[in-house]
Design an enzyme around this catalytic site. Structure first.
Site, PDB file in Angstrom:
ATOM      1  N   SER A 171     -50.200  21.242 106.755  1.00 22.54           N
ATOM      2  CA  SER A 171     -48.863  21.774 106.539  1.00 22.54           C
ATOM      3  C   SER A 171     -48.844  22.611 105.276  1.00 22.54           C
ATOM      4  CB  SER A 171     -47.833  20.639 106.419  1.00 22.54           C
ATOM      5  OG  SER A 171     -48.094  19.856 105.273  1.00 22.54           O
ATOM      6  N   GLY A 173     -49.758  25.515 104.561  1.00 22.93           N
ATOM      7  CA  GLY A 173     -50.940  26.311 104.258  1.00 22.93           C
ATOM      8  C   GLY A 173     -52.107  25.545 103.693  1.00 22.93           C
ATOM      9  N   GLU A 279     -43.621  32.222 113.932  1.00 21.29           N
ATOM     10  CA  GLU A 279     -44.203  33.195 113.021  1.00 21.29           C
ATOM     11  C   GLU A 279     -44.954  34.284 113.789  1.00 21.29           C
ATOM     12  OE1 GLU A 279     -45.998  31.699 109.262  1.00 21.29           O
ATOM     13  OE2 GLU A 279     -45.758  29.731 110.211  1.00 21.29           O
ATOM     14  N   GLU A 291     -47.895  31.340 114.690  1.00 23.00           N
ATOM     15  CA  GLU A 291     -47.723  29.892 114.748  1.00 23.00           C
ATOM     16  C   GLU A 291     -46.285  29.546 115.108  1.00 23.00           C
ATOM     17  OE1 GLU A 291     -49.039  27.887 111.248  1.00 23.00           O
ATOM     18  OE2 GLU A 291     -51.033  28.790 111.270  1.00 23.00           O
ATOM     19  N   ASP A 298     -40.182  26.436 106.220  1.00 26.30           N
ATOM     20  CA  ASP A 298     -40.053  26.584 104.769  1.00 26.30           C
ATOM     21  C   ASP A 298     -39.575  27.975 104.366  1.00 26.30           C
ATOM     22  OD1 ASP A 298     -42.457  27.819 105.468  1.00 26.30           O
ATOM     23  OD2 ASP A 298     -43.710  26.574 104.167  1.00 26.30           O
ATOM     24  N   THR A 299     -40.042  29.018 105.064  1.00 33.79           N
ATOM     25  CA  THR A 299     -39.571  30.366 104.730  1.00 33.79           C
ATOM     26  C   THR A 299     -38.084  30.525 104.999  1.00 33.79           C
ATOM     27  OG1 THR A 299     -40.083  31.255 106.927  1.00 33.79           O
ATOM     28  CG2 THR A 299     -41.838  31.359 105.268  1.00 33.79           C
ATOM     29  N   ARG A 375     -44.661  22.617  95.711  1.00 32.65           N
ATOM     30  CA  ARG A 375     -43.312  23.173  95.631  1.00 32.65           C
ATOM     31  C   ARG A 375     -42.355  22.127  95.085  1.00 32.65           C
ATOM     32  NH1 ARG A 375     -43.904  25.592 100.965  1.00 32.65           N
ATOM     33  NH2 ARG A 375     -42.677  23.874 101.797  1.00 32.65           N
TER      34      ARG A 375
END
Length: 401
Positions: A171, A173, A279, A291, A298-299, A375
């Site tokens: 997850s 990245g 994505e 994906e 998150d984006t 994050r």
């Protein structure tokens, strides 16, 4: 037996649900990060009772939920026990690393998994959802799979360098890298293994797409069968993890239509109701599927400031069967605030300075521990030049441990 929470109460135990309030739905949230926290807030505003689950105590969503449970989502017995104890109306995954075989089983018993147990199972691993997309005729990058460093070298050579290498399950990245030559393959394999989640030591290797930009197309499937799309979100990643995003991303009408067609095709196949983060790579000539996540993305945190209904509001409304009359969007952007070291009890400096800019907001996630590149917060900006203002605001905030 308590008629509200559907479980046997001990002699001196009071029901955690007030007898004066019957919730719209009882939700078992599997995963309790920052995305889960915002979803809980949206669900609570609509009268739901939420039990937030994660592998550690004090996770962000637990701070705003009605109840919490601490266990690994990959622990089959613990997952089954939580479902049996709480008897939820809806089981809502927020992470990929879940023993999804349990979800497939309990769905047959009558529990509802969001958006569906099949969707959770297929998207837990990049290989399975990619195979679904290819089977539907959706354009993807050339790709293959590898179970060892030696096999990875062979597959990468066949595709042609440079290649992108990712764990099939991770997850944000984690474990993702680019191998520019054969000499990079062993390091990429080791990095992917270190970033894997779950118990499958397997990677996906794909051609490097020379894209002009990447987008997330938030796709909402409603219980009435209607599919809605948010304006495309542009984003930039580093180390495979998103750093900042903006909405709307400018695109040609035919590019938007191509992305919507592919997103609708894949999400329709997965079924169920809820919000999907789909994505795509956008090149000069085509739109390429990358994906899919069957949950808020998150984006999509940018929608906390750019839309009248955030992605979390949309997810809650869709799974509850509530109407979504219209999605309005203004220019907005998000930029992450990262930790730079391991630590506990983080504090933040520069928040007041960041908030002094008109149209800027800050969301601190409340994670109890830090690690490099984790994050910890996000800065949001709305209006003209939103992206630069969000990045400037994020740069003013430091995480101290």
């Amino acid at each position: 037996m308590c008629r509200l929470c559907v479980r046997q109460l001990s002699n001196n135990e009071a029901c955690v649900l007030s007898p004066l309030f019957i919730p719209m739905k009882k939700i078992l949230l599997l995963g309790s990060g920052e995305l889960g926290k915002e979803f809980v807030i949206s669900a609570k505003r609509l009268g739901c009772h939420v039990i937030a689950c994660d592998s550690y105590a004090g996770a962000p969503a637990m701070q705003v939920a009605d109840e919490s449970e601490v266990f690994s989502m990959l622990d089959e017995a613990a997952l089954r026990a939580a479902i049996a104890q709480h008897q939820p109306d809806l089981i809502v995954p927020e992470i990929e690393a879940i023993r999804t075989e349990v979800l497939l089983d309990v769905e047959k018993q009558g529990f509802e998994v969001i958006p569906s147990a099949r969707a959770a199972n297929l998207t837990m691993n990049r290989d399975r959802i990619r195979d679904v997309a290819v089977g539907l005729g959706v354009r993807t990058a050339k790709f293959s799979y590898a179970d060892s460093a030696a096999e990875l070298l062979t597959k990468a050579t066949e595709i042609g360098f440079p290649v992108v290498i990712k764990p099939v399950m991770s997850s944000s990245g984690k474990g993702q890298s680019v191998a520019k030559t054969a000499a990079d393959v062993q390091a990429s394999w080791d990095y992917a293994c270190a970033g894997m989640r779950g118990d499958r030591q397997k990677v996906i290797v794909e051609e490097f797409i020379h894209f002009e930009f990447e987008i997330t197309l938030l796709t909402v499937r409603q219980r009435n069968g209607q599919t809605l799309f948010c304006p495309p979100i542009g984003h930039v990643q580093e180390r495979g993890d998103y750093q900042y995003s903006w909405q709307p991303q400018s695109m040609k009408p035919e590019q938007i239509q191509a992305a919507q067609d592919m997103a609708e095709k894949v999400t329709t196949d997965l079924g169920g109701a809820g919000l999907f983060g789909v994505e795509f790579f956008v090149t000069k000539d085509e739109v390429i599927f990358s994906e899919l996540s069957p949950r808020p993305h998150d984006t999509g945190m940018v929608t906390l400031t750019s839309q009248n209904l955030s992605e979390f509001d949309l997810h809650a409304r869709a799974i509850l069967g509530l109407p979504i009359p219209r999605i309005d969007c203004v220019e907005g952007a998000s930029a992450v605030v990262l930790a730079d070291k391991d630590g506990t009890h983080p504090t933040f400096t520069g928040v007041a300075e960041a908030l002094s800019e008109p149209g800027v907001d800050v969301r601190i996630f409340g994670k109890p521990t830090t690690r490099p590149y984790r994050r910890m917060a996000v800065a949001l900006a709305q209006g003209p030049n939103a992206l630069q203002r969000a990045r400037d605001a994020a740069a003013k905030i430091s995480v101290k441990v």
